[in-house]
Design a protein around this motif. Structure first.
Motif, mmCIF file in Angstrom:
data_model
loop_
_atom_site.group_PDB
_atom_site.id
_atom_site.type_symbol
_atom_site.label_atom_id
_atom_site.label_comp_id
_atom_site.label_asym_id
_atom_site.label_seq_id
_atom_site.Cartn_x
_atom_site.Cartn_y
_atom_site.Cartn_z
ATOM 1 N N GLU A 1 19.374 -22.019 87.594
ATOM 2 C CA GLU A 1 20.133 -20.816 87.275
ATOM 3 C C GLU A 1 19.727 -19.651 88.174
ATOM 4 O O GLU A 1 20.571 -18.849 88.589
ATOM 5 N N ASP A 2 18.433 -19.570 88.476
ATOM 6 C CA ASP A 2 17.974 -18.513 89.380
ATOM 7 C C ASP A 2 18.578 -18.683 90.768
ATOM 8 O O ASP A 2 19.016 -17.709 91.398
ATOM 9 N N LYS B 1 21.362 -20.219 91.515
ATOM 10 C CA LYS B 1 22.790 -19.921 91.445
ATOM 11 C C LYS B 1 23.034 -18.415 91.437
ATOM 12 O O LYS B 1 23.922 -17.901 92.129
ATOM 13 N N ALA B 2 22.232 -17.688 90.660
ATOM 14 C CA ALA B 2 22.403 -16.240 90.578
ATOM 15 C C ALA B 2 22.086 -15.572 91.910
ATOM 16 O O ALA B 2 22.788 -14.655 92.354
ATOM 17 N N LEU B 3 21.025 -16.032 92.580
ATOM 18 C CA LEU B 3 20.650 -15.445 93.865
ATOM 19 C C LEU B 3 21.703 -15.739 94.925
ATOM 20 O O LEU B 3 21.991 -14.892 95.788
ATOM 21 N N THR C 1 24.826 -16.090 94.346
ATOM 22 C CA THR C 1 25.965 -15.230 94.028
ATOM 23 C C THR C 1 25.745 -13.820 94.569
ATOM 24 O O THR C 1 26.673 -13.166 95.063
ATOM 25 N N ILE C 2 24.517 -13.340 94.485
ATOM 26 C CA ILE C 2 24.203 -12.013 95.012
ATOM 27 C C ILE C 2 24.452 -11.956 96.508
ATOM 28 O O ILE C 2 24.954 -10.964 97.039
#
Length: 755
Positions: free
Chosen positions: A632-633, A635-637, A639-640
């Protein structure tokens, strides 16, 4: 205000003080009563540690090390921590005072008194009973002494007419209508296995040396006498029910059957194909018989042998059953130990035989080791209170301790010292000791770790051929001890690592958002202990003994796995912890694959150790949660945004180095090759200034570095017609000239000096 009025001894032991001189407490215990005006409450100490003076006497080889910085960061004097250092010194002074106050009878002169001395008083007030029972109700002795005194003054004719009262507690209660009838002892169980001697040998080679519960020499003599009695019973015509001559040996038979039960459990479970289910049924039958006998006799009486039996039961239950049952059995041993008074200066010692005194000493330290070390594993502290103990801890000199004693083994001696250090944990007021207390504990851990290495308990020596230690005594009359089992050595080291984890494991809560602030907690020690556990258990596995059901194997494997996942989650020591987690899972898989097969190789039970599946599930579940979090980390990074664009913005171009924006590919060693290229250009002037020579020796700067630096030497020509501005203006000339002033010193970057 109360503390300021208390004497030094009451202050140290944190007990109520009358404030008089001498105070009531010191008067009661016949101790020196002193008052100190310079008292600080900065450090609370116990007598569990070893003083610095003693350490230097016991470990002269460590003197040089003590002159250096302490291993785990004892305070160093500076302006920021001067108070900590002063507090540390005050703590040590108070500790030494406490050592002296425990033995004031020999250290200080007693206060003069008008009371007449009575050397025979202790003997007069000791019960004449042959049993080791400790009681100070002297009224019970008066009737016996009175009747004996009058009896001795009677004539022989009158003596024939009377009987001296027996030794008992007259008038204990008013029960009489219905006494509680004693439960009948069970009959000897019927069992058949070929060689009982092999189980006795196995017990004394692979189990008993860890704690030294039984005295091997005496126990083997008792076995011989017991076997002889059984043979006489079988041939006796007087014995019709088969229990005539053995009705006085039930307690010994219980101890013997506990030895059989432990030996069967350990020997059968470590077999590659698994245990014989028939033998495990015999083992259970033997244990239940022994437990019932000990419980019945322990309900009515107390003795050294009953304490030993409860310890054997405790070890069996710790290996095979629940926490509650294990600590119930240990509680019986502790209660009997306290009320028999074998941990204190019992007046009964004055009328005891030397072997009785040795038996009391050895059994007490065995109970103490069980209490302190098993207490760490469950977090239940101090079954034996320090107030119940007045025996002095042994030194590290094993030869001196066993000069006339073949009962104590070296592993059991090591566990006594581990229990002594564990006492810091047991006697802590809370779970957050002061820095000075942690420093004391860490110092003790360093000392005992070095001692382990000096006596052959190093990890790399375990299971090595010829590495089993033989302890030679300076006494020529004492025989050399037999080699120590490598598996027993491994258990000693596992107990050491368990102690380290119990002390420093709290630091891991800092990595899951639960802040614990203490400079005494060392994450490095937790990592070292985790690596040590894996190293020891890996050697045990390679030797083929991982299936031996010692209680710390699975417990510590699981703890190491949890430690590894915790640190990987926090991003600390990731490489080491990934390796630890991998090795932990590997060893747990070995245990999980252990099954039980019959003589024909047919699978009987798929899982020999059922708790392994629980441990593996918990660790892999934690690992999965960690993996999902990382996914999840990521994926979030992503996306950023991770599109950083061209690296041109990160490139600096220096005209004096010949780097331009046209150069897109860099050589492997770009600067050295660039310098060489600059030096060999036909249009680049070469400086003829001699190269600097090092001040010491004939070593000079290497050709590549000196060549690259000569170009920027102050005497060199920095002009470069090929790169000159066509208009005669150099936009970076001033900057380059300034930079050369700094780079001139680079000629001595390779300067070699024998520091």
């Amino acid at each position: 205000m109360r503390v300021s009025k208390a004497c030094d001894r009451c202050r140290t032991q944190k007990i109520k003080c009358s404030g008089t001189h001498p105070c009531n407490t010191c008067t009661k215990h016949k101790k020196e009563c002193t008052y100190s005006t310079n008292f600080t409450t900065g450090g609370n100490t116990t007598t569990a540690g070893v003083s610095s003076a003693k350490e230097q006497m016991l470990f002269p080889q460590y003197k040089k090390q003590k002159l250096l910085v302490e291993p785990f960061g004892l305070p160093v004097v500076n302006k920021t921590n001067e108070k900590d250092y002063i507090s540390h010194l005050e703590n040590r002074v108070q500790y030494l005072e406490n050592l002296l106050s425990n033995d004031t009878a020999r250290t200080f002169k007693d206060i003069t008194s008008e009371e007449p001395e009575n050397a025979e008083l202790e003997k007069i007030l000791i019960s004449p009973s042959s049993k080791w029972r400790f009681s100070r109700r002297h009224q019970n002795l008066l009737i016996i002494q009175l009747c004996k005194s009058m009896y001795n003054n009677l004539s022989e004719e009158s003596q024939q007419l009377v009987t001296i009262p027996r030794t008992q507690y007259f008038g204990w209660n008013m029960s009489g209508c219905n006494y509680l009838t004693s439960e009948e002892l069970p009959k000897l169980p019927e069992f058949e296995f070929l060689n009982t001697e092999q189980y006795i040998d196995f017990f004394f080679e692979e189990i008993n040396p860890l704690f030294a519960i039984l005295h091997e020499t005496v126990f083997r003599e008792q076995v011989v006498a017991y076997d002889k009695l059984l043979k006489e019973q079988l041939t006796s015509s007087k014995n019709s029910d088969g229990d005539y001559k053995t009705n006085q040996t039930r307690l010994f038979s219980a101890k013997l059957y506990l030895v059989y039960a432990l030996a069967i459990r350990f020997q059968e479970m470590q077999k590659p194909k698994g245990p014989s289910l028939e033998m495990l049924k015999i083992e259970e039958k033997l244990f239940k018989y022994a437990h019932k006998v000990v419980a019945i006799l322990g309900f009515e009486w107390e003795s050294f042998e009953l304490i030993q039996s409860w310890l054997l039961i405790t070890l069996y239950l710790r290996t095979t059953h629940r926490q509650t049952s294990c600590f119930h059995a240990l509680g019986q041993a502790i209660t009997m130990t306290k009320y028999m008074g074998i941990g204190s200066d019992n007046p009964k010692l004055a009328t005891s035989t030397p072997y009785e005194r040795l038996k009391a000493k050895r059994i007490f330290w065995c109970v103490y080791s069980f209490d302190r070390l098993f207490g760490l594993q469950t977090g239940r502290y101090c079954g034996l209170r320090d107030e119940d103990i007045s025996r002095e801890f042994p030194t590290y000199d094993f030869a001196e301790e066993t000069k006339r004693d073949d009962w104590l083994t070296l592993p059991a001696f090591a566990l006594i010292h581990l229990a002594r250090i564990s006492n810091f944990v047991h006697t802590s007021v809370n779970d957050h000791p002061t820095l000075i207390k942690y420093q004391q504990i860490n110092k003790e851990l360093v000392i005992i770790h070095d001692w382990f290495n000096s006596i052959g308990f190093r990890n790399d020596l375990i299971f090595n051929k010829g590495a089993d230690l033989e302890v030679n005594s300076e006494d020529a009359d004492k025989p050399v001890e037999k080699p120590i089992s490598s598996l027993i050595k491994a258990q000693v080291k596992l107990h050491y690592y368990d102690l380290v984890m119990c002390i420093h494991g709290k630091v891991l809560f800092n990595f899951i958002g639960r802040r614990i602030v203490s400079n005494g907690l060392k994450l490095e020690m937790v990592l070292d202990a985790s690596r040590g556990i894996i190293e020891v258990l890996d050697k045990v596995n390679k030797a083929g003994y991982l299936y031996t059901p010692w209680y710390l194997v699975l417990l510590l494997l699981f703890n190491v796995g949890v430690n590894a996942v915790t640190l990987v989650n926090s991003g600390v020591f990731v490489d080491q912890c990934r390796t630890l987690l991998k090795d932990t899972i590997k060893l747990l898989q070995v245990l999980k694959r252990a099954s039980v097969r019959n003589e024909n190789g047919k699978l009987v039970i798929r899982e020999r150790f059922k708790m392994v599946r629980e441990c593996l599930w918990a660790l892999k579940m934690a690992n999965k949660i960690l993996s999902l979090r990382l996914q999840e980390d990521i994926k979030a990074l992503n996306t950023i945004g991770t599109d950083h664009g061209s690296s041109e913005v990160n490139r600096q171009m220096f005209t004096q180095l010949g780097v331009s924006d046209e150069q897109t590919t860099k050589p492997k060693d770009e600067f050295n090759e660039l310098f060489e290229k600059q030096l060999h250009r036909s249009d680049a002037p070469i400086d003829s200034t001699p190269r600097p020579v090092l001040a010491h020796g004939d070593d000079s700067i290497t050709p590549s570095s000196s060549a690259s630096l000569e170009y920027f030497a102050p005497g060199g020509d920095h002009s470069n017609p090929g790169n000159a501005n066509p208009n005669g203006e150099d936009p970076v000339a001033d900057v380059d000239n300034l930079l050369g002033n700094l780079q001139w010193f680079d000629q001595w970057l390779d300067f070699k000096y024998d520091f």
